[in-house]
Design a protein around this motif. Structure first.
Motif, PDB file in Angstrom:
ATOM      1  N   ASP A 176      46.002  49.865  38.096  1.00  0.00           N
ATOM      2  CA  ASP A 176      46.159  48.205  37.776  1.00  0.00           C
ATOM      3  C   ASP A 176      45.546  47.582  38.754  1.00  0.00           C
ATOM      4  OD1 ASP A 176      47.031  48.437  35.071  1.00  0.00           O
ATOM      5  OD2 ASP A 176      48.805  49.170  36.096  1.00  0.00           O
ATOM      6  N   ALA A 177      45.762  48.236  40.075  1.00  0.00           N
ATOM      7  CA  ALA A 177      45.548  47.577  41.367  1.00  0.00           C
ATOM      8  C   ALA A 177      45.289  48.669  42.336  1.00  0.00           C
ATOM      9  CB  ALA A 177      46.810  46.856  41.997  1.00  0.00           C
ATOM     10  N   LEU A 186      36.429  45.737  39.708  1.00  0.00           N
ATOM     11  CA  LEU A 186      36.784  44.383  39.037  1.00  0.00           C
ATOM     12  C   LEU A 186      36.252  44.635  37.472  1.00  0.00           C
ATOM     13  CD1 LEU A 186      35.981  41.567  41.593  1.00  0.00           C
ATOM     14  CD2 LEU A 186      38.266  42.644  40.695  1.00  0.00           C
ATOM     15  N   LYS A 209      42.299  45.135  39.616  1.00  0.00           N
ATOM     16  CA  LYS A 209      42.537  44.067  40.742  1.00  0.00           C
ATOM     17  C   LYS A 209      42.348  44.591  42.280  1.00  0.00           C
ATOM     18  CE  LYS A 209      44.767  40.419  38.253  1.00  0.00           C
ATOM     19  NZ  LYS A 209      45.753  39.249  38.268  1.00  0.00           N
ATOM     20  N   THR A 210      41.960  44.178  43.040  1.00  0.00           N
ATOM     21  CA  THR A 210      41.871  44.846  44.630  1.00  0.00           C
ATOM     22  C   THR A 210      42.290  43.559  45.472  1.00  0.00           C
ATOM     23  OG1 THR A 210      39.958  45.991  43.506  1.00  0.00           O
ATOM     24  CG2 THR A 210      40.236  45.713  46.299  1.00  0.00           C
ATOM     25  N   TYR A 211      43.536  44.029  46.361  1.00  0.00           N
ATOM     26  CA  TYR A 211      44.179  43.360  47.185  1.00  0.00           C
ATOM     27  C   TYR A 211      43.794  43.669  48.716  1.00  0.00           C
ATOM     28  CZ  TYR A 211      46.726  41.777  43.202  1.00  0.00           C
ATOM     29  OH  TYR A 211      47.114  41.214  41.696  1.00  0.00           O
ATOM     30  N   GLU A 235      44.030  38.721  46.802  1.00  0.00           N
ATOM     31  CA  GLU A 235      42.817  39.685  46.256  1.00  0.00           C
ATOM     32  C   GLU A 235      41.757  39.388  47.039  1.00  0.00           C
ATOM     33  OE1 GLU A 235      42.325  39.606  41.969  1.00  0.00           O
ATOM     34  OE2 GLU A 235      44.030  38.598  41.759  1.00  0.00           O
TER      35      GLU A 235
END
Length: 126
Positions: free
Chosen positions: A64-65, A80, A85-87, A108
């Motif tokens: 998820d991330a 994406l 999601k990329t943090y 993000e």
């Protein structure tokens, strides 16, 4: 939620989060629902610069991330497009970044913050 943290060591939650998504040796995959984690080997580590296949790197395991210090625009766009999601990680361990992620304190990544290379003027955000 399943979150992946690129690292260059297999020290579990005490691994330092690595600054480059595509060239990390491992990913620590954390399931925040079960409080478990596993170490995954980067399946795409030896890709040509600019040719990162982030879903292949994760062994096609759905996350998820991603929490990372630096990432290229192509890899970010592919994540994406895959709904990941990329943090932006802070310097520190997987556990420290996981706590920040769970507390909603990591921002993000935006396309303008991505790595464009490491030569003069490359503009890395990490």
């Amino acid at each position: 939620m399943k979150a992946a943290f690129p690292t260059n060591s297999e020290n579990g939650l005490q691994s330092e989060v690595y600054n480059h998504f595509g060239s990390a040796a491992f990913f620590i995959l954390v399931d925040t629902d079960t409080q478990t984690h596993e170490v995954l080997e980067n399946k795409d580590k030896d890709h040509a610069h600019g040719q990162c296949q982030p879903l292949k790197a994760l062994g096609d395991i759905k996350t998820d991330a991603i929490v990372v210090g630096g990432i290229g625009k192509g890899a970010l766009n592919k994540l994406l497009a895959g709904g990941v999601k990329t943090y932006r990680a802070v310097e520190g361990t997987v556990q420290e970044n996981l706590d920040l992620l769970n507390g909603g304190k990591l921002s993000e990544f935006l396309p303008g913050q991505t790595c464009k290379g490491h030569a003069l003027g490359g503009g890395c955000a990490h």
